[in-house]
Design a protein around this motif. Structure first.
Motif, PDB file in Angstrom:
ATOM      1  N   ASP A   1      -1.728  -2.301  -3.624  1.00 61.74           N
ATOM      2  CA  ASP A   1      -2.124  -3.200  -2.537  1.00 61.74           C
ATOM      3  C   ASP A   1      -1.502  -4.556  -2.794  1.00 61.74           C
ATOM      4  O   ASP A   1      -0.848  -4.771  -3.822  1.00 61.74           O
TER       5      ASP A   1
ATOM      6  N   ASP B   1      -7.824  -5.347  -1.187  1.00 66.27           N
ATOM      7  CA  ASP B   1      -8.252  -4.098  -1.820  1.00 66.27           C
ATOM      8  C   ASP B   1      -9.762  -4.027  -2.040  1.00 66.27           C
ATOM      9  O   ASP B   1     -10.261  -3.101  -2.675  1.00 66.27           O
TER      10      ASP B   1
ATOM     11  N   ARG C   1       0.822  -1.208   0.000  1.00 64.65           N
ATOM     12  CA  ARG C   1       0.000   0.000   0.000  1.00 64.65           C
ATOM     13  C   ARG C   1       0.860   1.263   0.000  1.00 64.65           C
ATOM     14  O   ARG C   1       0.452   2.292  -0.524  1.00 64.65           O
TER      15      ARG C   1
END
Length: 234
Positions: free
Chosen positions: A33, A113, A28
């Motif tokens: 992600d 995500d 992140r």
């Protein structure tokens, strides 16, 4: 409500041993992600990058629900099931308006995500609630303890985003809309799936500055130009 559609994605193998949460934070910070797998093509791409090494991907099981289920099964029988209105009233009385876990659930597997999980059903690993994080090893998805350390795959995702105004019509239900927000998202996702729309579409609620999702609409408020979806609560 935010509607995000993935337009392109690429995967990056990170040759660094980390726990699942450490890998998530790294991805992140530096990319988008931990990798989500939305179709068989992406699954093959990630397997090729892994080269038979065990690697973290972004799949995990809802740990709060799992902890509650594990506790109930160890000390009692299981999380509560509600079979009739009488039992529903008993549980409401015990809860005293606090949010609580019961035994009802849909799909407790999630991507880091928020990507849809509908495609991945054949790959879901056995349900060991003590190992809620998933790694890919030799082409297989394997659930592991989240504090284990593995290499991992990050993802760079480009999306298009649309803001959709959602109008909820309450027909006398006592349901707290904030508590029901996730269930409504699931309903919208299922409706989109039934209409043949892309699994690459991600729905999330947009919170207001006060942290709430929903606000009462004033009768005299002018119509906004956003697309509007109506949903009736029974």
């Amino acid at each position: 409500m935010n509607v995000e559609t993935v337009t392109s994605s690429s995967f990056i193998f990170v040759n660094d041993l980390k726990t699942w949460s450490e890998a998530q934070s790294y991805c992140r910070e530096h990319y988008t992600d931990l990798a989500s797998v939305r179709n068989r093509t992406e699954n093959a791409q990630i397997n090729k990058l892994a080269q038979y090494k065990p690697i973290w991907i972004g799949l995990y099981r809802d740990s709060w629900k799992c902890e509650a289920q594990s506790y109930c099964r160890e000390h009692y029988t299981d999380l509560a099931s509600v079979r009739n209105r009488t039992e529903n009233a008993q549980i409401n009385k015990l809860a005293q308006y606090k949010p609580i876990w019961i035994g009802l659930y849909r799909d407790s597997w999630k991507w880091s995500d928020g990507s849809p999980t509908s495609w991945m059903v054949p790959f879901i690993p056995p349900g060991n609630i003590n190992n809620p994080c998933v790694c890919l090893h030799a082409g297989q998805w394997v659930n592991q303890r989240c504090d284990a350390t593995f290499y991992f795959i990050c993802e760079i995702v480009e999306v298009t985003q649309q803001l959709v105004r959602v109008k909820i019509t309450n027909t006398g239900s006592s349901v707290n809309l904030e508590d029901a927000a996730e269930a409504m998202l699931q309903q919208f996702r299922q409706t989109l799936k039934e209409r043949g729309l892309s699994d690459n579409m991600k729905l999330t609620w947009r919170k207001q500055p006060d942290g709430k999702i929903f606000h009462l609409e004033e009768k005299e408020e002018k119509k906004k130009e956003n697309q509007e979806i109506s949903c009736n609560l029974n």
